[in-house]
Design an enzyme around this catalytic site. Structure first.
Site, PDB file in Angstrom:
ATOM      1  N   MET A  96      -7.144  -5.308  -8.319  1.00 47.75           N
ATOM      2  CA  MET A  96      -8.559  -5.315  -8.632  1.00 47.75           C
ATOM      3  C   MET A  96      -9.328  -5.095  -7.339  1.00 47.75           C
ATOM      4  O   MET A  96      -9.028  -5.699  -6.332  1.00 47.75           O
ATOM      5  CB  MET A  96      -8.952  -6.665  -9.204  1.00 47.75           C
ATOM      6  CG  MET A  96     -10.397  -6.695  -9.605  1.00 47.75           C
ATOM      7  SD  MET A  96     -11.008  -8.360  -9.812  1.00 47.75           S
ATOM      8  CE  MET A  96     -12.014  -8.479  -8.366  1.00 47.75           C
ATOM      9  N   SER A 106      33.388   0.606  14.666  1.00 47.73           N
ATOM     10  CA  SER A 106      32.242   1.225  14.001  1.00 47.73           C
ATOM     11  C   SER A 106      31.973   0.412  12.740  1.00 47.73           C
ATOM     12  O   SER A 106      32.865   0.240  11.900  1.00 47.73           O
ATOM     13  CB  SER A 106      32.553   2.681  13.659  1.00 47.73           C
ATOM     14  OG  SER A 106      31.457   3.243  12.986  1.00 47.73           O
ATOM     15  N   CYS A 150      28.200   3.369  11.158  1.00 48.55           N
ATOM     16  CA  CYS A 150      28.265   4.662  10.476  1.00 48.55           C
ATOM     17  C   CYS A 150      27.963   4.538   8.983  1.00 48.55           C
ATOM     18  O   CYS A 150      28.101   5.497   8.246  1.00 48.55           O
ATOM     19  CB  CYS A 150      29.608   5.344  10.720  1.00 48.55           C
ATOM     20  SG  CYS A 150      31.002   4.414  10.063  1.00 48.55           S
ATOM     21  N   TYR A 207      25.486   3.064  19.454  1.00 51.70           N
ATOM     22  CA  TYR A 207      24.990   4.241  18.720  1.00 51.70           C
ATOM     23  C   TYR A 207      24.846   3.945  17.235  1.00 51.70           C
ATOM     24  O   TYR A 207      25.446   3.000  16.710  1.00 51.70           O
ATOM     25  CB  TYR A 207      25.893   5.459  18.940  1.00 51.70           C
ATOM     26  CG  TYR A 207      27.267   5.346  18.313  1.00 51.70           C
ATOM     27  CD1 TYR A 207      27.475   5.711  16.978  1.00 51.70           C
ATOM     28  CD2 TYR A 207      28.358   4.890  19.045  1.00 51.70           C
ATOM     29  CE1 TYR A 207      28.732   5.602  16.398  1.00 51.70           C
ATOM     30  CE2 TYR A 207      29.609   4.781  18.473  1.00 51.70           C
ATOM     31  CZ  TYR A 207      29.785   5.136  17.145  1.00 51.70           C
ATOM     32  OH  TYR A 207      31.014   5.023  16.559  1.00 51.70           O
ATOM     33  N   GLY A 245      -3.431  -0.908  -5.814  1.00 54.39           N
ATOM     34  CA  GLY A 245      -2.926  -1.347  -7.116  1.00 54.39           C
ATOM     35  C   GLY A 245      -3.626  -2.584  -7.642  1.00 54.39           C
ATOM     36  O   GLY A 245      -3.330  -3.062  -8.724  1.00 54.39           O
ATOM     37  N   HIS A 293      -9.820   8.390  -5.286  1.00 53.29           N
ATOM     38  CA  HIS A 293      -8.660   7.522  -5.493  1.00 53.29           C
ATOM     39  C   HIS A 293      -7.357   8.311  -5.386  1.00 53.29           C
ATOM     40  O   HIS A 293      -6.420   7.927  -4.678  1.00 53.29           O
ATOM     41  CB  HIS A 293      -8.781   6.854  -6.867  1.00 53.29           C
ATOM     42  CG  HIS A 293      -7.591   6.015  -7.225  1.00 53.29           C
ATOM     43  ND1 HIS A 293      -6.524   6.514  -7.943  1.00 53.29           N
ATOM     44  CD2 HIS A 293      -7.288   4.733  -6.933  1.00 53.29           C
ATOM     45  CE1 HIS A 293      -5.625   5.559  -8.091  1.00 53.29           C
ATOM     46  NE2 HIS A 293      -6.069   4.464  -7.495  1.00 53.29           N
ATOM     47  N   ARG A 308     -14.720  -8.813  -3.326  1.00 56.96           N
ATOM     48  CA  ARG A 308     -13.710  -7.749  -3.175  1.00 56.96           C
ATOM     49  C   ARG A 308     -12.379  -8.379  -2.804  1.00 56.96           C
ATOM     50  O   ARG A 308     -12.312  -9.292  -1.985  1.00 56.96           O
ATOM     51  CB  ARG A 308     -14.121  -6.779  -2.062  1.00 56.96           C
ATOM     52  CG  ARG A 308     -15.535  -6.278  -2.204  1.00 56.96           C
ATOM     53  CD  ARG A 308     -15.936  -5.457  -0.981  1.00 56.96           C
ATOM     54  NE  ARG A 308     -15.652  -4.059  -1.169  1.00 56.96           N
ATOM     55  CZ  ARG A 308     -15.806  -3.136  -0.219  1.00 56.96           C
ATOM     56  NH1 ARG A 308     -16.178  -3.488   0.990  1.00 56.96           N
ATOM     57  NH2 ARG A 308     -15.555  -1.878  -0.474  1.00 56.96           N
ATOM     58  N   ARG A 362     -11.140  -0.173   8.934  1.00 59.36           N
ATOM     59  CA  ARG A 362      -9.723  -0.488   9.158  1.00 59.36           C
ATOM     60  C   ARG A 362      -9.113   0.684   9.898  1.00 59.36           C
ATOM     61  O   ARG A 362      -9.693   1.777   9.924  1.00 59.36           O
ATOM     62  CB  ARG A 362      -9.000  -0.709   7.837  1.00 59.36           C
ATOM     63  CG  ARG A 362      -8.998   0.523   6.995  1.00 59.36           C
ATOM     64  CD  ARG A 362      -8.354   0.319   5.662  1.00 59.36           C
ATOM     65  NE  ARG A 362      -8.689   1.486   4.854  1.00 59.36           N
ATOM     66  CZ  ARG A 362      -8.475   1.608   3.582  1.00 59.36           C
ATOM     67  NH1 ARG A 362      -7.949   0.634   2.910  1.00 59.36           N
ATOM     68  NH2 ARG A 362      -8.794   2.704   2.947  1.00 59.36           N
ATOM     69  N   LYS A 409      -9.078  -6.562   5.079  1.00 55.71           N
ATOM     70  CA  LYS A 409     -10.515  -6.323   4.976  1.00 55.71           C
ATOM     71  C   LYS A 409     -11.289  -7.465   5.636  1.00 55.71           C
ATOM     72  O   LYS A 409     -12.211  -7.235   6.417  1.00 55.71           O
ATOM     73  CB  LYS A 409     -10.860  -6.224   3.477  1.00 55.71           C
ATOM     74  CG  LYS A 409     -12.122  -5.477   3.189  1.00 55.71           C
ATOM     75  CD  LYS A 409     -12.298  -5.290   1.672  1.00 55.71           C
ATOM     76  CE  LYS A 409     -11.350  -4.235   1.128  1.00 55.71           C
ATOM     77  NZ  LYS A 409     -11.424  -4.066  -0.318  1.00 55.71           N
TER      78      LYS A 409
HETATM   79  C1  PEP Z   1      30.921   2.305   5.139  1.00 54.31           C
HETATM   80  O1  PEP Z   1      31.595   1.610   4.393  1.00 54.31           O
HETATM   81  O2  PEP Z   1      29.833   1.951   5.626  1.00 54.31           O
HETATM   82  C2  PEP Z   1      31.396   3.650   5.492  1.00 54.31           C
HETATM   83  C3  PEP Z   1      30.750   4.375   6.369  1.00 54.31           C
HETATM   84  O3  PEP Z   1      32.443   4.103   4.781  1.00 54.31           O
HETATM   85  P1  PEP Z   1      32.344   4.744   3.330  1.00 54.31           P
HETATM   86  O4  PEP Z   1      30.900   4.831   2.983  1.00 54.31           O
HETATM   87  O5  PEP Z   1      33.001   6.078   3.460  1.00 54.31           O
HETATM   88  O6  PEP Z   1      33.109   3.770   2.537  1.00 54.31           O
END
Ligand code: PEP
Ligand code: MG
Length: 902
Positions: A102, A788, A856, A876, A100, A451, A91, A335, A22
């Site tokens: 005052m 991975s 992953c 990836y 949340g 609100h 304010r 804002r 603000k």
């Molecule tokens: C992990 O450990 O991040 C993973 C992908 O394997 P899981 O969650 O199956 O243990």
């Protein structure tokens, strides 16, 4: 001496850390020459010092005096003087807007003497006394923590005794009496006299703002919004201008575009003869900006010009609070406005078309959380619904739940697993915890800027407000609808549609949202299904930004898919491969028995026959998945979990066997099973015999799984397909483990190659999910074609705690105490677990510079983590099919952000 106080003319919009949102924007508007009442901002540094020391820093008082005197000199008036007094508002204003906390105390500087001065200067005695009673009320509530009810009870009683129904019908005599009664309330409930000294009022209000940083509801809000607890808030002290000086005065809130739908064109609420809190509280119904144009064309034109100027300056949707005092327009706040997910996408592309921002910037104006919201289902076609009423659609979505009449009820029922809709006449900041717990919010009063509406939009929670046909009795816990017979209670379900404003009795079935239809079936099909112009513009906007994200992103997006169905969903949503197929999931349900047979096998023949039974099942799953993923990589992870996941529960089985013994009908198979379950029982199975350890010690398992993959690939090749399986070994700690597993994998591939005549040279890699693997990754890479990162296990093993145990016990406390910003299972702990990932990347690429690296764990679909994975240089991310579009968008944003930062 630290500088704790900045005049509005000293700062600018980039100083949000120090001046709060603000304050920084007030400074920016002042710099732009817009009509902002003079004032100053007390910095967040001062608040942090207060929170640290429990006392306001000494220098602050001196600096406030100096800034205040400058304002007084500029206006030639003095704070709380007996004649023509200067009054100020106080304010709170943190870096991030926080309902949340005052909010505001208005009219500071009024006392028994200056109220007369205000009356004389304004020529309106009633106005002066009304302002004074408002000050005592607000000061009492927010600074002295007196229950608001004590003041409203006195006000109601006064109206009754005067025979009037509306606040503004009270005359001067009544208001003078009310001031005395309010002072008595203060005396009784706070144990002090209402402070008459204007500077004391100012200092007490400032301190109250600092204190409000640590109220429970502020904590709840910050936790939900992931705002750090150590930022502190700034305090804005601003000259009062009055919207309640008669019919040529008023106050309002406006938006440069509709924050709810994203429609181009200004939008706002205006209240004649009112002060700011009347609009936001939603207590009276408001007028539109078109009404303002009729009432006061000059102010309206000026406001429109300012709106355009602000939007051009901020290059984004702005929301603005303004007051008109006797025909003179003042800006109290601006804002970059909060908006719904749909509005975010539409406004971003509108601004690109208006050449105010680039498409890269537009991508940065939307995020994965907003896309997630647009993917939520909506109510299905309308037959058979029982419409209770229709009101203001304040925050979109579809929500069905039991009626909850207050916070406690909402929290208790939600904790018990019931969805609830919080139903209130109107909400105020105290209702925050109920709003968090509820799936939707329904109010009887207030407009789109009330609100309830503002907070619900901020939370992405469905909200319908201003449903005046509702008669809510919160004490009796009943809800009636005008014109209908039934009395609804806490055991009744209602459904609210935040896009149309409809409220239905009972459950209403839900269907795919238009954006979900687009993501699954493409733009043309989604457009063909709707005539609605808003929806069509939204679909085009989402498509444009998704297409752009796909174009600019460096990270590929794969999906975690364990079944052919998952794989199909993933492809529909744009996955470029499977990053994790958890093969153990193919052994659940009826197939569990076969795995049990394998575990129980006492002889080689029994083992071979168990493996033979599993092979065709696993192979047929792979055939289907490889077909769906034709031409795309599919990472197949060899079996990972500990054996107990395939065996009956030890306690239950012990009881069964004991009972069998007692009754004399014990099944010997159960007895044998119990012996095996006992033998394989582990204290910490997730740290025990699982992953590569199990694969290396359980004869035949690797061979079975790799043969299933290889034979499935051959089948696909025979059918003219392009299968691209990648075989992944879980829970590697040492390169030697991988080397041994690899030899066995390669042996089977060679065998199946020889049998089939097809060359099967699939990549073989491993998960990096143990610190040891990360630390020794340069060695591990000698045996791995890819890595991975399993950030789920890596988080557990880096921290040394188990997710199942800690999430329900102390993660919440740690977040409150600031040890965690968010749960490390949700967003990657960049410094710790992220450090392991960086080690892994470095080690892997030092051995094999072009090594393919992915992630992953759950973090692969988390917006904040995706930005980190981009920076870490992964190829990836892999996440659940539902989150694939979010990951695509966030990967695009990460690339744009990196380009901006370069
Ligand atoms: C992990 O450990 O991040 C993973 C992908 O394997 P899981 O969650 O199956 O243990
Ligand atoms: Mg794991």
């Amino acid at each position: 001496m630290p500088k704790y106080v900045y005049r509005f003319s000293e700062g600018d919009k980039d100083q949000k850390d120090l001046l709060g949102g603000k304050g920084a924007n007030l400074a920016e508007m002042t710099k732009l020459g817009l009509p902002v009442p003079p004032g100053f901002t007390i910095t967040t540094d001062a608040c942090r010092a207060y929170l640290r020391d429990g006392a306001v820093p000494d220098e602050l008082a001196v600096q406030v005096t100096k800034a205040l005197r400058e304002v007084e000199e500029e206006l030639r008036r003095e704070l709380g003087a007996a004649s023509d007094p200067l009054l100020v508002s106080v304010r709170s204003g943190a870096k991030f807007s926080m309902p949340g906390m005052m909010e505001t105390v208005l009219n500071i500087g009024l006392n028994d003497a200056s109220v007369e001065g205000l009356a004389a200067a304004s020529g309106d005695e009633r106005f002066a006394w009304d302002s004074y009673r408002r000050l005592i009320q607000m000061f009492g509530k927010t600074v002295l923590d007196i229950e608001g009810e004590h003041f409203s009870a006195a006000l109601e009683a006064k109206k009754v005794s005067c025979g009037v129904t509306l606040d503004y019908e009270l005359d001067v005599v009544a208001l003078r009496e009310l001031v005395e009664e309010y002072k008595a309330v203060v005396r009784e409930h706070a144990g002090i006299e209402f402070p008459q000294d204007p500077r004391t009022q100012l200092d007490m209000a400032t301190e109250a703002v600092f204190r409000s940083w640590n109220t429970e509801r502020a904590h709840i809000y910050r936790r939900r919004e992931k705002i750090p607890h150590d930022l502190g808030t700034a305090v804005n002290v601003c000259t009062m201008v009055f919207g309640n000086m008669g019919d040529t005065s008023g106050t309002g809130v406006c938006f440069t575009r509709d924050p709810s739908t994203g429609r181009a064109g200004v939008y706002g609420d205006y209240l004649v003869n009112a002060q700011g809190e009347d609009v936001v509280a939603g207590i009276r119904n408001t007028l539109s900006l078109a009404d303002l144009e009729r009432l006061d064309k000059t102010s309206y034109d000026e406001l429109r010009a300012i709106m355009r100027k602000l939007e051009t300056h901020y290059r984004d949707l702005c929301d603005i609070e303004f007051t008109i005092e006797r025909g003179k327009l003042w800006l109290l706040q601006t804002r970059v406005g909060k908006r719904t997910a749909a509005a975010a996408f539409r406004v971003a592309t509108q601004l690109v078309d208006e050449k105010l921002i680039t498409t890269d910037e537009a991508l940065f104006r939307v995020n994965g959380a907003q896309l997630t919201q647009l993917m939520f289902p909506q109510f299905g076609p309308s037959q058979g619904r029982d419409l209770l009423t229709k009101a203001m659609p304040a925050s979109p979505g579809a929500a069905v739940g039991y009626i909850a009449f207050d916070n406690v009820e909402a929290q208790e029922r939600a904790a018990a697993g019931d969805p609830v809709i919080l139903v209130r006449r109107e909400t105020n900041p105290d209702d925050l915890s109920g709003m968090v717990a509820a799936v939707g919010v329904l109010t009887a009063r207030g407009g789109k800027t009330s609100h309830a509406a503002v907070v619900a939009r901020g939370m992405g929670k469905t909200c319908v407000c201003g449903a005046e046909a509702l008669e809510i009795d919160a004490e009796a816990r009943t809800l009636r609808v005008v014109g209908r017979e039934e009395v609804l209670g806490s055991n009744d379900k209602i459904a609210i549609d935040g896009t149309t404003g409809e409220v239905f009795l009972g459950e209403v079935p839900v269907v795919d949202s238009p954006v979900m239809t687009y993501l699954r079936r493409g733009l043309d099909e989604a457009l063909a299904l709707t005539e609605d112009a808003d929806t069509r513009e939204l679909l085009v906007a989402v498509d444009r930004l998704m297409t752009h994200a796909d174009k600019v992103r460096d990270l590929q997006v794969r999906a975690n898919a364990d079944t052919p169905d998952d794989a199909r969903h993933a492809i529909q949503r744009g996955a470029q491969g499977v990053g994790l197929c958890r093969t153990e999931h193919m052994f659940l349900g009826e197939r569990k028995q076969f795995v049990q047979n394998l575990i129980l096998a006492a002889t080689d023949e029994e083992r071979v026959s168990a493996l033979d039974a599993l092979l065709p099942l696993q192979k047929s799953d792979f055939v289907q998945m490889l077909e769906t993923m034709d031409g795309k990589p599919m990472t197949i992870r060899l079996i990972d979990p500990p054996l107990h996941e395939f065996l009956p529960d030890l306690t239950e089985l012990s009881v069964k066997v004991a009972l069998g013994r007692e009754r004399g009908d014990l099944d010997p198979a159960d007895e044998h099973l119990l012996a095996v379950v006992r033998k394989s029982h582990e204290s910490n199975p997730m740290l025990g015999l699982r992953g590569v350890r199990l694969l290396l010690t359980m004869p035949g398992l690797i061979e079975l799984q790799v043969r299933a993959v290889a034979e499935a690939a051959v089948e696909r090749l025979k059918a003219g397909g392009d299968p691209r399986p990648e075989i992944m070994v879980p829970l590697i700690g040492s390169v030697r483990e991988l080397q041994m597993a690899r030899e066995r994998v390669e042996k089977v591939l060679t065998q199946v190659s020889a049998e089939s005549g097809y060359e099967l040279a699939f990549p073989i890699g491993c998960m990096i999910e143990l610190p040891r693997a990360a630390v020794t990754s340069a060695h591990v890479a000698e045996e791995a074609d890819f890595f991975s990162f399993g950030t789920n296990d890596l988080t557990q093993t880096t921290w040394g705690f188990s997710r199942d145990d800690v999430e329900s016990s102390f993660v919440g406390h740690y977040i409150d105490d600031g040890i965690f910003g968010t749960s490390p299972f949700e967003s990657i702990d960049v410094d710790g677990v992220g450090g392991m990932v960086r080690l892994g990347v470095e080690g892997g690429r030092s051995t094999k510079p072009n090594m393919k690296l992915g992630v992953c764990g759950e973090h692969g679909g988390d917006p904040e983590s995706i930005a980190f994975f981009h920076q870490a240089g992964l190829d990836y991310v892999s996440c659940s099919p539902f989150r694939v579009p979010v990951a695509r968008l966030e990967a695009g944003r990460a690339a744009v952000l990196a380009a901006i930062e370069d």
